[in-house]
Design a protein around this motif. Structure first.
Motif, short mmCIF file in Angstrom:
data_model
loop_
_atom_site.label_atom_id
_atom_site.label_comp_id
_atom_site.label_asym_id
_atom_site.label_seq_id
_atom_site.Cartn_x
_atom_site.Cartn_y
_atom_site.Cartn_z
N TYR A 252 -4.71 0.90 8.25
CA TYR A 252 -3.92 1.44 7.22
C TYR A 252 -3.71 0.43 6.29
O TYR A 252 -3.41 -0.74 6.50
N ASN A 253 -3.74 1.19 4.91
CA ASN A 253 -2.94 0.17 4.01
C ASN A 253 -1.88 1.09 3.29
O ASN A 253 -1.84 2.18 2.79
N ILE A 254 -0.45 0.48 3.75
CA ILE A 254 0.60 1.42 3.34
C ILE A 254 0.68 1.81 2.04
O ILE A 254 1.17 2.77 1.81
N VAL A 257 -1.44 4.65 1.39
CA VAL A 257 -1.05 5.93 2.28
C VAL A 257 0.15 6.40 1.49
O VAL A 257 0.35 7.62 1.50
N VAL A 258 1.14 5.56 0.85
CA VAL A 258 2.37 6.22 -0.15
C VAL A 258 1.54 6.77 -0.90
O VAL A 258 2.14 7.99 -1.61
N GLY A 454 -0.65 -1.79 -2.75
CA GLY A 454 -1.73 -1.82 -1.52
C GLY A 454 -2.81 -2.72 -1.91
O GLY A 454 -3.11 -3.69 -1.01
#
Length: 463
Positions: A252-254, A257-258, A454
Motif C-alpha cells: 500500500y501507498n498511504i 490510498v487517502v 505518497g
C-alpha cells in the motif's frame, strides 16, 4: 536596368536577415520541444522520473475532477434556487393575469345584470382585476425581452385591454340610461376578451410553463462531465497504486490510498445528495407545479363558464351560444355528473396537502352546477327576473353567485396549497446540496495532497 537592393552597414540584405531570424527562432523552438520530449523519455526510463510524471498527472486530474464536480453542484444548486426565486413566481404572475382578466369579464357581466345602480363592490372588483394587469404584465414583459413570441403576446394584451375597458365603460353608460345597445357593447367586449386577450395570456402562460419544466429538468440532469473526470481520476489512482506496488514491492501507498478514499467519499456524498435533491424536485413538480397547472386551468374555465352563465341572461333569449359554451366548460371542470372532469382527475392524484381543498372544490362545483340548472329552468320558463336574481345572488346560500364564490375560493386555496408544496419540496431539495461544493474542493485538495505526499515518500528512497 537592374535595381540594387539596399544593404545594411554590415552588408546583409534586410529581407534575408528577417527570414534568417525567423528560421533561427523556429529551429530553437523545435530543438526545445525535442529536448522536452527526450527529457520525458529519459524521465520515464527511470523510476524517479516515472513517479514524478505519475504524481503530476494524478494531481492535475484530481484537481480537475474536484473543480468539475464542485462547479456542477454549484450550477445545480443555483438552478434549483432559480426555480423558487424566479421561474415559479413568474408562472404565478401570468396565472394571476389570466385569472384577473377572466374574473373581470365575469364581474362586468354580473354588474350589468344587477338591478338599479351598479353595485359598488362589483365596480371595485372589476377595477381591481384590470389594475392587476399593468404591473404583472410589466414584470412578464421584462422576462420576455429575450423571447420574441412572449414579447409579442405581452404586446397584444397591453394594446387590447384598454380597448376592452373602453367597451365595458360604454356598455355601462348605456345600461345606466336603459338603452338596449349596452348589451351589445358588453357582448362585444366579452368577445374581444375571449378571442384576443385571453388567448394571448394563455400562450404567455404556456411559454412560462415550458420554461419552468425545462428548468426543473435541468436541476435533475446527470452531470456526465463531472462523472467522467472522477472516473478518470479513480482509474488513474488505482493504476498508479498497482504500478508503484510493482516498482517498490510494497503493498500500500498511504498517500494514494487517502486520495482514493477522498474521491470515493465525494462520490458517495454526491450520489446521496443529488439523489435526494432530484427526488424532492421531482416531487415538487409532480405534487406541486403540475397540480397547480391543472387547478389554474380549472379555475380559468370556471370563471369563463361563470361569464357565459351571466352573458346568456344578458342576451335575453338569444344566449344559446353562451349556454352551449357553459355546458362544454362545465364538462371540463367537473364532468356531466359533477364528479368527473379535471376536478375528478385531481381528486384521484392529489397529494395529502391538496386533497382537502380539492374535495371542497368538487363539492362546490357540484352545488354550483345544480344551481345553474335551476337558473336555466327559470329563464327557459319565462321567469327572467327570478333567473337574474338567482344568478347575481351572493348573499343567500342558494344563490348562484354564492355557489360560484365557494368554488372559486376552494380552487384558490388548492392553488396556494400546491404552490406551497412545490416551494417546500424544491427548497428542501436545494438544502440537500448544502456544503457539497466546498466539500468537493476540500476533498480534491486532500486527494492532491495525498498523491504528493505518497509519491514524495517513494522518491526519497532514491536519493
Amino acid at each position: 536596368m537592374s535595381t540594387a537592393q539596399p544593404h545594411e552597414p554590415d552588408g546583409h540584405v534586410p529581407g534575408e536577415s528577417a527570414a534568417g531570424a525567423r528560421r533561427s527562432r523556429s529551429g530553437r523552438a523545435g530543438a526545445a520541444v525535442r529536448r522536452v520530449l527526450a527529457g520525458g523519455q529519459r524521465s520515464w526510463s527511470t523510476t524517479p522520473g516515472r513517479l514524478s510524471i505519475i504524481a503530476v498527472s494524478l494531481v492535475a486530474v484530481i484537481l480537475a475532477a474536484g473543480v468539475g464536480a464542485a462547479a456542477s453542484t454549484s450550477g445545480r444548486a443555483q438552478a434549483t434556487a432559480n426555480l423558487v426565486d424566479r421561474q415559479e413566481p413568474m408562472a404565478a404572475t401570468v396565472q394571476e393575469v389570466y385569472r384577473a382578466l377572466s374574473d373581470a369579464d365575469a364581474t362586468a357581466a354580473m354588474a350589468f345584470l344587477a338591478a338599479g345602480d351598479e353595485p359598488e363592490e362589483l365596480r371595485v372588483r372589476y377595477e381591481d382585476d384590470i389594475a392587476v394587469v399593468g404591473p404583472s404584465l410589466a414584470l412578464a414583459g421584462f422576462d420576455a425581452v429575450r423571447d420574441a413570441e412572449a414579447a409579442r403576446q405581452v404586446s397584444v394584451v397591453v394594446r387590447q385591454v384598454p380597448v376592452y375597458s373602453e367597451l365595458v365603460g360604454t356598455a355601462r353608460a348605456n345600461n345606466r340610461q336603459g338603452l338596449p345597445v349596452g348589451a351589445a357593447y358588453l357582448r362585444e367586449s366579452s368577445h374581444l376578451m375571449r378571442e384576443r386577450v385571453l388567448p394571448a395570456v394563455e400562450e404567455l402562460y404556456r411559454i412560462q410553463r415550458e420554461r419552468l419544466a425545462q428548468a426543473q429538468s435541468a436541476t435533475t440532469s446527470v452531470p456526465f462531465i463531472a462523472i467522467a473526470l472522477l472516473a478518470v481520476a479513480l482509474v488513474g489512482l488505482l493504476r498508479a497504486q498497482s504500478h508503484i506496488r510493482r516498482l517498490v514491492k510494497r503493498r500500500y501507498n498511504i498517500g494514494l490510498v487517502v486520495a482514493t478514499v477522498a474521491l470515493v467519499v465525494g462520490l458517495i456524498w454526491s450520489a446521496v445528495a443529488l439523489s435526494v435533491q432530484g427526488t424532492l424536485v421531482t416531487s415538487g413538480q409532480r405534487d406541486g407545479s403540475e397540480q397547480v397547472d391543472v387547478l389554474v386551468q380549472t379555475r380559468i374555465a370556471a370563471l369563463q363558464a361563470r361569464a357565459d352563465e351571466l352573458l346568456a341572461l344578458v342576451a335575453r333569449g338569444d344566449g344559446e351560444a353562451y349556454e352551449d359554451r357553459f355546458a362544454e366548460l362545465a364538462g371540463q371542470i367537473a364532468g356531466q355528473d359533477g364528479t368527473g372532469g379535471r376536478l375528478g382527475e385531481l381528486r384521484d392524484t392529489a397529494s395529502a396537502q391538496l386533497s382537502g381543498p380539492v374535495e371542497d372544490a368538487v363539492a362546490s362545483a357540484t352545488g354550483w352546477l345544480r344551481t345553474h340548472e335551476t337558473l336555466r329552468d327559470l329563464a327557459d320558463g319565462g321567469d327572467y327576473n327570478d333567473a337574474v336574481e338567482l344568478a347575481v345572488d351572493t348573499e343567500s346560500e342558494t344563490g348562484s353567485g354564492t355557489a360560484f364564490a365557494r368554488l372559486d375560493s376552494s380552487l384558490a386555496e388548492a392553488i396556494q396549497a400546491g404552490r406551497e408544496e412545490f416551494v417546500t419540496s424544491t427548497v428542501t431539495g436545494e438544502r440537500a446540496l448544502t456544503g457539497l461544493v466546498e466539500g468537493w474542493l476540500a476533498l480534491a485538495a486532500v486527494g492532491a495532497g495525498g498523491v504528493v505526499i505518497g509519491i514524495r515518500q517513494r522518491l526519497r528512497e532514491y536519493r
